[in-house]
Scaffold this motif. Structure first.
Motif, short mmCIF file in Angstrom:
data_model
loop_
_atom_site.label_atom_id
_atom_site.label_comp_id
_atom_site.label_asym_id
_atom_site.label_seq_id
_atom_site.Cartn_x
_atom_site.Cartn_y
_atom_site.Cartn_z
N ASN A 81 0.68 -1.01 -0.30
CA ASN A 81 0.11 -0.23 0.02
C ASN A 81 0.96 1.54 -0.11
O ASN A 81 1.61 1.20 1.08
CB ASN A 81 -0.63 0.34 0.93
CG ASN A 81 -2.32 0.78 0.86
OD1 ASN A 81 -2.24 1.64 0.04
ND2 ASN A 81 -2.17 1.29 2.28
N GLU A 112 -1.51 -1.24 -7.96
CA GLU A 112 -2.79 -0.77 -8.15
C GLU A 112 -3.16 -0.28 -6.54
O GLU A 112 -4.20 1.23 -7.23
CB GLU A 112 -3.82 -2.07 -7.70
CG GLU A 112 -3.34 -2.70 -6.00
CD GLU A 112 -4.27 -4.07 -5.42
OE1 GLU A 112 -5.57 -3.78 -5.82
OE2 GLU A 112 -3.69 -5.13 -5.49
N TYR A 113 -1.79 0.02 -5.32
CA TYR A 113 -2.37 0.96 -4.69
C TYR A 113 -1.57 3.19 -5.64
O TYR A 113 -2.34 4.17 -5.26
CB TYR A 113 -1.41 1.07 -3.46
CG TYR A 113 -2.36 -0.50 -2.79
CD1 TYR A 113 -2.88 -0.39 -2.48
CD2 TYR A 113 -1.06 -1.32 -3.27
CE1 TYR A 113 -3.71 -1.48 -1.89
CE2 TYR A 113 -2.43 -2.45 -2.97
CZ TYR A 113 -3.05 -2.93 -2.35
OH TYR A 113 -3.37 -3.73 -1.82
N ARG A 115 -1.07 3.72 -8.15
CA ARG A 115 -1.17 4.72 -9.29
C ARG A 115 -2.58 5.55 -9.10
O ARG A 115 -3.05 7.20 -9.59
CB ARG A 115 -2.06 3.48 -10.19
CG ARG A 115 -1.12 2.72 -11.42
CD ARG A 115 -2.29 2.22 -12.75
NE ARG A 115 -1.16 1.62 -13.19
CZ ARG A 115 -0.48 2.55 -14.78
NH1 ARG A 115 -0.80 3.12 -14.67
NH2 ARG A 115 0.52 0.86 -14.80
N LYS A 116 -3.53 5.16 -8.10
CA LYS A 116 -4.56 6.36 -7.70
C LYS A 116 -3.73 7.92 -7.18
O LYS A 116 -4.69 8.46 -6.79
CB LYS A 116 -5.70 5.29 -6.59
CG LYS A 116 -5.00 4.68 -5.02
CD LYS A 116 -6.09 3.62 -4.39
CE LYS A 116 -5.56 3.22 -3.37
NZ LYS A 116 -4.40 4.37 -2.48
N GLU A 117 -2.53 7.18 -6.03
CA GLU A 117 -2.06 7.85 -5.30
C GLU A 117 -1.40 9.41 -6.38
O GLU A 117 -0.97 10.37 -5.64
CB GLU A 117 -1.13 7.35 -4.53
CG GLU A 117 -1.80 6.03 -3.36
CD GLU A 117 -2.77 7.68 -2.34
OE1 GLU A 117 -1.99 8.66 -2.31
OE2 GLU A 117 -3.34 7.26 -2.13
N VAL A 119 -2.82 10.54 -8.94
CA VAL A 119 -3.60 11.34 -9.44
C VAL A 119 -3.73 11.91 -8.51
O VAL A 119 -4.43 13.34 -8.73
CB VAL A 119 -5.22 10.70 -9.68
CG1 VAL A 119 -6.30 11.34 -9.78
CG2 VAL A 119 -5.13 9.47 -10.79
N LYS A 120 -3.23 12.16 -7.48
CA LYS A 120 -3.05 13.15 -6.32
C LYS A 120 -2.48 14.47 -6.81
O LYS A 120 -2.36 15.09 -6.77
CB LYS A 120 -3.21 12.62 -4.87
CG LYS A 120 -4.44 11.69 -4.54
CD LYS A 120 -4.00 11.69 -2.83
CE LYS A 120 -5.00 10.37 -2.58
NZ LYS A 120 -4.63 9.97 -0.25
N PRO A 123 -2.85 15.14 -11.60
CA PRO A 123 -4.68 15.14 -11.54
C PRO A 123 -5.63 15.45 -13.01
O PRO A 123 -6.39 14.96 -13.77
CB PRO A 123 -5.89 15.89 -10.28
CG PRO A 123 -4.67 17.48 -10.19
CD PRO A 123 -3.40 16.52 -9.99
#
Length: 213
Positions: A81, A112-113, A115-117, A119-120, A123
């Motif tokens: 994570n 998987e963890y 990639r979403k971070e 975006v922060k 963006p």
């Protein structure tokens, strides 16, 4: 005007510390401390082969700390994570936009963890796969096929992704390659010398690109 002055100061700081590197100590519970011998070995290789003068002692820095501006190159790795607070994401973004460079090496399991971070952080920017003719693959050592495969995990091809701004690659994410395992002491993974050499040479390309851009 005040913001411009702050950015100018940070740019000067990065220039003055152009050959300092550190491991990024992120939150979320992932093992940011993985591959402890990797960065010192890469620093030593770069000093011997591409004439850098990097301190081979491993230093760590948190994403929310102003101390990240002391380093021209940050390395991030792990298996699990990853989490950035809003403040950490803003600080990292300012660092990267001010001339810093972040290399993220998936040690297997962080994709998987992560990639979403990312975006922060950006963006409005897309994480894109780098083509095989990107300069980072031939900046000093030649890798005409792109990112080398160092460790096998899912029988997938190695991929290098990046985020750029005004033509400058400021974030590199290496996936299904595991460069950091190839940088570690030989007895840890028992990789053949030719595999370790590929990993170190690709790492030297990344470091040289980061320092000179």
């Amino acid at each position: 005007m005040k913001l411009l002055s702050i950015i100018a100061i940070l740019l000067c700081t990065l220039g003055a510390n152009a050959q300092k590197v550190a491991v990024l100590k992120y939150g979320g519970g992932g093992d940011w401390y993985g591959n402890p011998t990797a960065l010192p070995n890469l620093a030593q290789f770069c000093n011997e082969k591409i004439n850098t003068v990097i301190d081979a002692t491993t230093e760590t820095v948190a994403p929310g700390s102003i101390d990240i501006f002391d380093y021209a190159f940050l390395h991030m790795t792990g298996h699990g994570n990853v989490f950035f607070t809003a403040e950490e994401a803003e600080n990292l973004r300012n660092y990267l936009m001010s001339g810093g460079f972040l290399h993220i090496d998936d040690n297997y399991g962080m994709d998987e963890y992560l990639r979403k971070e990312l975006v922060k952080l950006f963006p409005d920017k897309e994480l894109k796969e780098l083509p095989g003719n990107h300069p980072i693959f031939s900046y000093h050592y030649k890798f005409p096929q792109g990112l080398p495969k160092i460790h096998e995990h899912d029988n997938a091809r190695p991929q290098a992704f990046g985020i750029t701004h005004e033509g400058r690659l400021l974030l590199l994410y290496t996936f299904e390659s595991d460069l950091g395992d190839g940088w570690e002491d030989q007895e840890i993974h028992n990789d053949p010398q030719e595999i370790r050499l590929k990993a170190l040479q690709m790492g030297a390309n990344i470091v040289k690109y980061a320092f000179e851009h």
